[in-house]
Design a protein around this motif. Structure first.
Motif, PDB file in Angstrom:
ATOM      1  N   THR A 102      -3.238  -0.708  -1.165  1.00  0.00           N
ATOM      2  CA  THR A 102      -3.927  -0.174   0.015  1.00  0.00           C
ATOM      3  C   THR A 102      -2.966   0.679   0.838  1.00  0.00           C
ATOM      4  O   THR A 102      -3.339   1.747   1.344  1.00  0.00           O
ATOM      5  CB  THR A 102      -4.485  -1.324   0.862  1.00  0.00           C
ATOM      6  N   GLU A 154      -1.510  -8.156  -3.128  1.00  0.00           N
ATOM      7  CA  GLU A 154      -1.806  -6.810  -3.608  1.00  0.00           C
ATOM      8  C   GLU A 154      -1.909  -5.769  -2.506  1.00  0.00           C
ATOM      9  O   GLU A 154      -2.400  -4.648  -2.744  1.00  0.00           O
ATOM     10  CB  GLU A 154      -3.100  -6.827  -4.424  1.00  0.00           C
ATOM     11  N   CYS A 179      -9.603  -6.457  -8.404  1.00  0.00           N
ATOM     12  CA  CYS A 179      -8.594  -7.418  -8.864  1.00  0.00           C
ATOM     13  C   CYS A 179      -9.162  -8.254 -10.012  1.00  0.00           C
ATOM     14  O   CYS A 179      -8.957  -9.465 -10.090  1.00  0.00           O
ATOM     15  CB  CYS A 179      -8.170  -8.339  -7.728  1.00  0.00           C
ATOM     16  N   GLU A 185      -4.083  -5.045 -10.063  1.00  0.00           N
ATOM     17  CA  GLU A 185      -4.984  -4.703  -8.958  1.00  0.00           C
ATOM     18  C   GLU A 185      -4.938  -3.197  -8.726  1.00  0.00           C
ATOM     19  O   GLU A 185      -3.925  -2.553  -9.042  1.00  0.00           O
ATOM     20  CB  GLU A 185      -4.575  -5.414  -7.671  1.00  0.00           C
ATOM     21  N   GLU A 186      -6.016  -2.671  -8.161  1.00  0.00           N
ATOM     22  CA  GLU A 186      -6.037  -1.233  -7.887  1.00  0.00           C
ATOM     23  C   GLU A 186      -6.893  -0.930  -6.675  1.00  0.00           C
ATOM     24  O   GLU A 186      -7.745  -1.729  -6.267  1.00  0.00           O
ATOM     25  CB  GLU A 186      -6.555  -0.462  -9.103  1.00  0.00           C
ATOM     26  N   ALA A 187      -6.632   0.233  -6.078  1.00  0.00           N
ATOM     27  CA  ALA A 187      -7.421   0.716  -4.938  1.00  0.00           C
ATOM     28  C   ALA A 187      -7.616   2.216  -5.098  1.00  0.00           C
ATOM     29  O   ALA A 187      -6.685   2.925  -5.474  1.00  0.00           O
ATOM     30  CB  ALA A 187      -6.704   0.401  -3.632  1.00  0.00           C
ATOM     31  N   ARG A 198     -10.507  -2.959  -3.130  1.00  0.00           N
ATOM     32  CA  ARG A 198      -9.551  -3.174  -4.222  1.00  0.00           C
ATOM     33  C   ARG A 198     -10.272  -3.901  -5.341  1.00  0.00           C
ATOM     34  O   ARG A 198     -11.100  -4.769  -5.087  1.00  0.00           O
ATOM     35  CB  ARG A 198      -8.354  -4.019  -3.761  1.00  0.00           C
TER      36      ARG A 198
END
Length: 616
Positions: A282, A278, A212, A223-225, A210
């Motif tokens: 996921t 976050e 962040c 946040e991203e995945a 991830r």
């Protein structure tokens, strides 16, 4: 088999855990402080137990009271959520000593990793014991806890002792542990983490990365995945380090290993021995429920030999009741409405009509979008936030939309210095110039329905005034026999909740909602002003007013009426919503009045002190 779970937490994470428990047929138990008596998490649980008091120290940080609540309510397991006691080994032991199932890692693993100093020692990383000019900048960091509390960036050696003391005080208040340490501060790195999940049978999953990096005050905002743009080699290194850290302490359950990525290298930061805020990104990418898997592991059941395959991209934005343009000052008040378009996951601890108080974190909700590609997920989330109805206190919604659409973010070139570089541009007001007119016409429509009809003859201009983006706007329109008329636009439709205008040949619809003097026209927030201003609402020049409701936690040493002060000098500190806020001298001069004392509860706008400038 777990049959009843008490969540030793509040708000969004408590509601999140309860949702999974309900789906699995598990009974739920909430705990609530006096300030949370009517909170959503206390209302949706099957049973709820009061923890007398309002501050975290009186309530959610009292492990013995929470264990007692679990036993009284008939729970057989405890989920700690995140924050509060989630990384407290003594609390984990108290839970298991009471013959309750602890939904988390073993206390020994918490002890080894929850203290960031001990975690670094375990992995052979030494903190800075002595700091020199050559080491600057450095980061003073709380050994316990997280969420950005107890952290200070130090750029001048002369500031180190004061910032270390401030970090200790904040860490002690937040986590009951004032230990801090100093480490090098890497400017403009990327904050990347690996989600792990381990069972009691020796299996450890690395569930992707991830990113962040977009943070304010060391607390994550977007946040991203998966983390975009990482090489295969760097990704493998991140996985290897994360799994190695987990195996080093015989870890079980969900956890996160955090890194700072700079110059193509991964620098270990810490391991969070709990579920992260976050975690939904996921879940979206891997198609799993991490809370359900936590429960599975706690029951002693095995994971599969390999984790599921990742699919697509997910992005999460944290919606806060705060004003980014005013030093991220938290906001309080009634949340009248919170509604996002379909197709976006919303995790929240609030519903329409709930009050946002001063005692806890100002996060209102997390919005999560998942799509086949990063570009699609980012666009979907930005569009949903832009169209969302967020009625109540000032929020960071506009900042989130602009951040998601910023060229650095869309090109995946962001780092932890993003807001340091771009905050002024991201918070420059850009309100809709027709919002005040729409607000005025909606108000007039509401009044006409309850007090007559439109006039048959042209009338004198009607005048209304609003504050929008910190500036006063005056609106003029006329009542006519065919309805209201305003210069420069055609008024096609008016109703208390909808106004349609034609502007330069384009029809525009404005949804309007009013709550007292607060008006929301689409995403634009306005305040209706009275016809005649209150002449008593004045303060002497140099008055320092409380920017938020909170508690005065300390006053500068030796400060008294008559003291000489320098511009920018901290005079007192307010604590609100888990953060300390400095109140500084606006000019160099003399403190002529001091109304604040430590321990005092103050409302927004309360007079704290008065500083008279040298030339006044």
């Amino acid at each position: 088999m777990i049959t009843s779970v008490l969540v030793a937490n509040r708000g969004e994470i408590a509601c999140r855990v309860f949702r999974t428990c309900r789906e699995l047929g598990i009974r739920t138990v909430a705990v609530f402080s006096d300030a949370d008596e009517h909170a959503l998490h206390a209302r949706v649980a099957d049973a709820a137990v009061r923890l007398p008091g309002s501050t975290p120290a009186e309530t959610y940080l009292r492990g013995e009271a929470i264990v007692k609540a679990a036993l009284a309510a008939g729970a057989d397991a405890v989920h700690p959520g995140y924050g509060f006691l989630s990384e407290n080994a003594a609390f984990a032991r108290a839970v298991t000593d009471a013959a309750l199932t602890w939904i988390g890692p073993p206390p020994e693993a918490i002890e080894a990793m929850a203290s960031k100093t001990r975690a670094k020692e375990l992995l052979g990383i030494a903190p800075l014991d002595t700091v020199t000019e050559a080491d600057l900048p450095v980061l003073v960091k709380a050994a316990a806890g997280g969420g950005g509390r107890g952290m200070r960036v130090v750029r001048r050696l002369a500031d180190l002792d004061a910032e270390r003391d401030a970090a200790r005080a904040e860490a002690q208040s937040a986590f009951g542990d004032g230990e801090v340490f100093v480490e090098p501060y890497v400017e403009n790195g990327r904050h990347v983490e690996v989600q792990i999940l381990a069972d009691t049978h020796g299996t450890v999953w690395a569930l992707g990365t991830r990113d962040c990096s977009l943070q304010r005050r060391h607390q994550k905002v977007i946040e991203e995945a998966p983390a975009p743009g990482l090489s295969e080699e760097l990704t493998r290194d991140l996985y290897d380090q994360a799994v190695r850290a987990a195996r080093a302490v015989d870890y079980t359950g969900a956890g996160t290993v955090e890194f700072l990525v700079a110059d193509g290298r991964a620098h270990f930061l810490e391991m969070n021995t709990r579920l992260q805020v976050e975690h939904p990104v996921t879940e979206a990418v891997f198609g799993i429920d991490l809370v359900a898997l936590q429960l599975r592991v706690a029951e002693g059941r095995p994971l599969g030999p390999e984790p599921p395959r990742a699919r697509g991209h997910a992005v999460e934005a944290r919606l806060y009741a705060e004003d980014p343009a005013a030093g991220w000052a938290p906001q309080t008040g009634r949340l009248h409405r919170l509604d996002l378009p379909d197709g976006v996951r919303l995790d929240t601890g609030y519903t329409d009509g709930d009050d946002i108080g001063v005692h806890y974190d100002p996060m209102l909700a997390k919005a999560v979008a998942h799509a086949a590609t990063r570009e699609e997920a980012v666009r979907r989330l930005a569009g949903a936030l832009e169209r969302a109805a967020v009625h109540g206190p000032v929020t960071n919604r506009d900042l989130l939309v602009r951040s998601l659409r910023h060229e650095e973010f869309t090109a995946a070139r962001m780092d932890t210095g993003f807001y340091g570089r771009h905050l002024p541009a991201l918070t420059t007001p850009a309100p809709d110039p027709y919002a005040p007119l729409a607000a005025a016409l909606a108000d007039a429509s509401s009044r006409s329905r309850f007090g007559g009809a439109w006039r048959n003859l042209p009338a004198q201009p009607q005048v209304k005034r609003y504050v929008m983006a910190g500036e006063e706007h005056e609106v003029r329109y006329r009542h006519t026999r065919t309805g209201p008329r305003a210069d420069g636009v055609r008024v096609l439709h008016t109703a208390p909740d909808l106004v349609v205008l034609e502007v330069e040949g384009v029809q525009r619809r404005f949804e309007v909602a009013r709550y007292g003097d607060q008006v929301h026209v689409g995403p634009t927030r306005l305040t209706a002003l009275p016809r005649f201003p209150d002449p008593t609402a004045q303060h002497a020049p140099g008055s320092l007013l409380a920017p938020m409701p909170g508690t005065v936690v300390r006053v500068a040493e030796g400060l008294r009426e008559g003291s000489s002060v320098e511009a920018g000098r901290p005079l007192l500190w307010l604590e609100a919503m888990k953060m300390e806020h400095r109140i500084t001298a606006p000019v160099t001069g003399t403190l002529t009045a001091l109304h604040a004392v430590p321990g005092q509860q103050v409302a927004v706008g309360s007079l704290l002190a008065v500083v008279r400038g040298e030339g006044d």
